[in-house]
Design an enzyme around this catalytic site. Structure first.
Site, PDB file in Angstrom:
ATOM      1  N   ASN A 145       0.843  -1.206   0.000  1.00 47.37           N
ATOM      2  CA  ASN A 145       0.000   0.000   0.000  1.00 47.37           C
ATOM      3  C   ASN A 145       0.876   1.253   0.000  1.00 47.37           C
ATOM      4  OD1 ASN A 145       0.539   0.791   2.852  1.00 47.37           O
ATOM      5  ND2 ASN A 145      -0.394  -1.213   3.218  1.00 47.37           N
ATOM      6  N   ASP A 178      -4.935  -6.252   5.083  1.00 46.42           N
ATOM      7  CA  ASP A 178      -6.027  -7.052   5.648  1.00 46.42           C
ATOM      8  C   ASP A 178      -6.091  -8.425   4.984  1.00 46.42           C
ATOM      9  OD1 ASP A 178      -6.934  -5.060   7.404  1.00 46.42           O
ATOM     10  OD2 ASP A 178      -7.904  -4.018   5.735  1.00 46.42           O
ATOM     11  N   LYS A 231       8.647 -17.799  -9.990  1.00 47.99           N
ATOM     12  CA  LYS A 231       7.888 -16.726 -10.632  1.00 47.99           C
ATOM     13  C   LYS A 231       6.699 -17.299 -11.403  1.00 47.99           C
ATOM     14  CE  LYS A 231       8.356 -13.136 -14.064  1.00 47.99           C
ATOM     15  NZ  LYS A 231       9.140 -12.699 -15.204  1.00 47.99           N
ATOM     16  N   PHE A 257      -4.610   3.865  14.456  1.00 47.79           N
ATOM     17  CA  PHE A 257      -4.834   4.901  13.443  1.00 47.79           C
ATOM     18  C   PHE A 257      -5.968   4.450  12.537  1.00 47.79           C
ATOM     19  CE2 PHE A 257      -1.689   8.387  13.058  1.00 47.79           C
ATOM     20  CZ  PHE A 257      -1.035   8.163  14.257  1.00 47.79           C
ATOM     21  N   LYS A 271     -13.881   1.535  15.245  1.00 44.27           N
ATOM     22  CA  LYS A 271     -12.601   0.830  15.438  1.00 44.27           C
ATOM     23  C   LYS A 271     -12.157   0.909  16.898  1.00 44.27           C
ATOM     24  CE  LYS A 271     -11.294   1.342  10.657  1.00 44.27           C
ATOM     25  NZ  LYS A 271     -10.492   1.900   9.611  1.00 44.27           N
ATOM     26  N   LYS A 320     -11.775  -2.723  18.523  1.00 44.74           N
ATOM     27  CA  LYS A 320     -10.393  -3.156  18.772  1.00 44.74           C
ATOM     28  C   LYS A 320      -9.965  -2.907  20.214  1.00 44.74           C
ATOM     29  CE  LYS A 320      -9.282  -2.602  13.898  1.00 44.74           C
ATOM     30  NZ  LYS A 320      -8.242  -2.730  12.908  1.00 44.74           N
TER      31      LYS A 320
HETATM   32  N1  CTP Z   1      -4.548  -2.895  11.950  1.00 47.08           N
HETATM   33  C1  CTP Z   1      -3.865  -3.984  12.455  1.00 47.08           C
HETATM   34  N2  CTP Z   1      -3.878  -5.166  11.802  1.00 47.08           N
HETATM   35  C2  CTP Z   1      -4.569  -5.313  10.652  1.00 47.08           C
HETATM   36  C3  CTP Z   1      -5.275  -4.209  10.113  1.00 47.08           C
HETATM   37  C4  CTP Z   1      -5.247  -3.017  10.790  1.00 47.08           C
HETATM   38  O1  CTP Z   1      -3.234  -3.837  13.518  1.00 47.08           O
HETATM   39  N3  CTP Z   1      -4.548  -6.495  10.024  1.00 47.08           N
HETATM   40  C5  CTP Z   1      -4.499  -1.629  12.704  1.00 47.08           C
HETATM   41  C6  CTP Z   1      -3.819  -0.516  11.961  1.00 47.08           C
HETATM   42  O2  CTP Z   1      -2.434  -0.478  12.254  1.00 47.08           O
HETATM   43  C7  CTP Z   1      -4.517   0.720  12.509  1.00 47.08           C
HETATM   44  C8  CTP Z   1      -5.914   0.220  12.816  1.00 47.08           C
HETATM   45  O3  CTP Z   1      -5.819  -1.204  12.905  1.00 47.08           O
HETATM   46  O4  CTP Z   1      -3.950   1.186  13.708  1.00 47.08           O
HETATM   47  C9  CTP Z   1      -6.934   0.561  11.796  1.00 47.08           C
HETATM   48  O5  CTP Z   1      -6.510   0.147  10.532  1.00 47.08           O
HETATM   49  P1  CTP Z   1      -7.396   0.338   9.243  1.00 47.08           P
HETATM   50  O6  CTP Z   1      -6.727  -0.327   8.085  1.00 47.08           O
HETATM   51  O7  CTP Z   1      -7.791   1.780   9.111  1.00 47.08           O
HETATM   52  O8  CTP Z   1      -8.708  -0.400   9.637  1.00 47.08           O
HETATM   53  P2  CTP Z   1      -9.199  -1.858   9.483  1.00 47.08           P
HETATM   54  O9  CTP Z   1      -9.527  -2.332  10.840  1.00 47.08           O
HETATM   55  O10 CTP Z   1      -8.286  -2.695   8.666  1.00 47.08           O
HETATM   56  O11 CTP Z   1     -10.584  -1.618   8.753  1.00 47.08           O
HETATM   57  P3  CTP Z   1     -10.894  -1.206   7.249  1.00 47.08           P
HETATM   58  O12 CTP Z   1      -9.711  -1.626   6.417  1.00 47.08           O
HETATM   59  O13 CTP Z   1     -12.120  -1.968   6.958  1.00 47.08           O
HETATM   60  O14 CTP Z   1     -11.098   0.269   7.271  1.00 47.08           O
END
Ligand code: CTP
Length: 401
Positions: free
Chosen positions: A209, A278, A288, A322, A336, A340
């Site tokens: 990303n 995710d 490859k 975040f 969140k 969380k």
């Molecule tokens: N985070 C994490 N582990 C993951 C995904 C996210 O620890 N597998 C943490 C990120 O570091 C951040 C927070 O969760 O502090 C929110 O991440 P974000 O990507 O905004 O949210 P998601 O929970 O993944 O939800 P979505 O992608 O549906 O917005």
């Protein structure tokens, strides 16, 4: 401790000579001082005196741009860690309280984003005039700190309140101010995750990303400067880790999970700035992948949500997450926070100019578990980092009570 920058704004009264002594004391105390003078201040003492004492250019005129790549009154509002107006005349106080920006000092104070301290000096009757008192109260209400003048013999012959606070006392207040911050996180272990994750498809391809790691690295740098023991768990970035912290380099979400969990037990705070994938490819190819006719779908499986796991396992730790969003920022951030089991979620709308991935600045709102909401204006990522860590410090103190 990192050298602090002070902008000293000198306005026109007989106490200008004491501002020269203040400049010298601040420089001797180790601060980097730049002086700005109002036209009337230059009638009492020349800019050359302040230039020699501060060993920096002195600014007197909004339209005298010493560096064409910058607009001085905006730049000088951003540059310092602290702004001191000493002596502050009734005129200066009145102008600032009413938003007037007709001289360089006034324009800079209006554009300033840093704390402003006002040290008034004037005749006792002027000082007690209701309008001057009202203006000083207005300045206090908008967050300026007033350094009370002393009582005593005044240059006008009166005896009363209005003498500029002594340069030694102002310097001591400045030392206390910075000292208070220095070391506030001493003895606390803070684990910070930063950057993107990288999910391997085959030896030459991956999913990742746009995170650059700037926010997490800024947090690590500021946390070190506030005295914390910092562990930076970093996905792949081009940044140089700040000195003074332990760095664990990771690639995939699974590696980041393991690294953070290993550090979690004796951590006091975990701040999760990393943009964690995710999903990861369900299968990783050793060789490859070769293309074939037609389209390709790559099956993905869920990664572990690191913050969610920490929230489930936490005992005493403060958890900060975040949320980078493109819509419904508040709803998603609050969701969140609950899901969380975090103590704070720092949310930003990455579609806004000046916020999000790769920028030097960020615009965030901090959502606390107790419902408190703290929106912050546009700031550099280092300034955002400081605000977040001051909030963390407050939570640690509340927990200790
Ligand atoms: N985070 C994490 N582990 C993951 C995904 C996210 O620890 N597998 C943490 C990120 O570091 C951040 C927070 O969760 O502090 C929110 O991440 P974000 O990507 O905004 O949210 P998601 O929970 O993944 O939800 P979505 O992608 O549906 O917005």
């Amino acid at each position: 401790m990192e050298q602090k920058n002070i902008l000293l704004c000198v306005t026109g009264g007989i106490a200008v000579y004491k501002a020269a002594a203040l400049t010298s004391k601040l420089v001797q105390a180790g601060y980097n001082v730049k002086v700005m003078m109002s036209p009337s201040a230059t009638k009492f003492v020349t800019p050359l005196t302040f230039q020699a004492l501060s060993r920096n250019d002195v600014y007197t005129d909004t339209f005298d741009e010493k560096d064409s790549s910058k607009i001085a009154h905006i730049d000088l509002g951003d540059w310092p860690d602290l702004i001191i107006v000493a002596p502050a005349t009734a005129n200066t106080i009145g102008k600032l309280a009413n938003g007037l920006g007709d001289e360089m000092i006034q324009a800079t104070l209006l554009a300033a984003t840093k704390p402003i301290w006002i040290a008034p000096a004037m005749n006792v009757n002027m000082y007690h005039h209701p309008i001057v008192q009202k203006n000083m109260n207005t300045l206090k209400e908008i967050g300026c700190k007033l350094i009370e003048p002393n009582e005593g013999y005044l240059a006008c012959g009166y005896v009363g309140k209005g003498r500029l606070a002594e340069p030694e006392d102002i310097t001591q207040a400045v030392n206390d101010y910075f000292q208070n911050e220095f070391g506030i996180l001493k003895g606390k272990k803070i684990v910070i995750s930063a950057g993107p994750t990288l999910e391997t498809i085959d030896p030459v391809r991956y999913l990742s990303n746009r995170s650059t790691g700037k926010m997490g690295y800024s947090l690590a740098e500021v946390a070190v400067s506030l005295g914390a023991e910092v562990v930076l768990v970093s996905g792949p970035t081009n940044l140089t880790p700040p000195e003074g912290c332990k760095v664990i380099k990771t690639e995939s979400a699974a590696q980041m999970y393991d690294a953070i969990l290993t550090e979690f037990g004796n951590a006091d705070v975990v701040i999760k700035t990393a943009a964690v994938a995710d999903y990861t490819p369900a299968v990783t190819y050793d060789q490859k992948m070769k293309k074939s006719e037609g389209d390709l779908s790559i099956p993905l499986k869920r990664t572990k949500d690191i913050l969610l796991s920490l929230g489930q396992q936490k005992t005493h730790q403060i958890l900060v997450g975040f949320a980078a969003e493109t819509e419904q920022v508040e709803d998603y951030a609050k969701g969140k926070l609950l899901k969380k089991n975090a103590d704070m979620i720092v949310a930003n709308d990455v579609t806004k100019a000046g916020a999000g991935f790769g920028t030097e600045t960020n615009i965030v709102t901090i959502y606390h578990r107790n419902g408190e909401v703290k929106p912050l204006p546009i700031m550099t990522k280092k300034e955002v980092a400081k605000e977040i860590l001051l909030e963390v410090h407050r939570l640690l103190n509340e927990e200790a009570r």
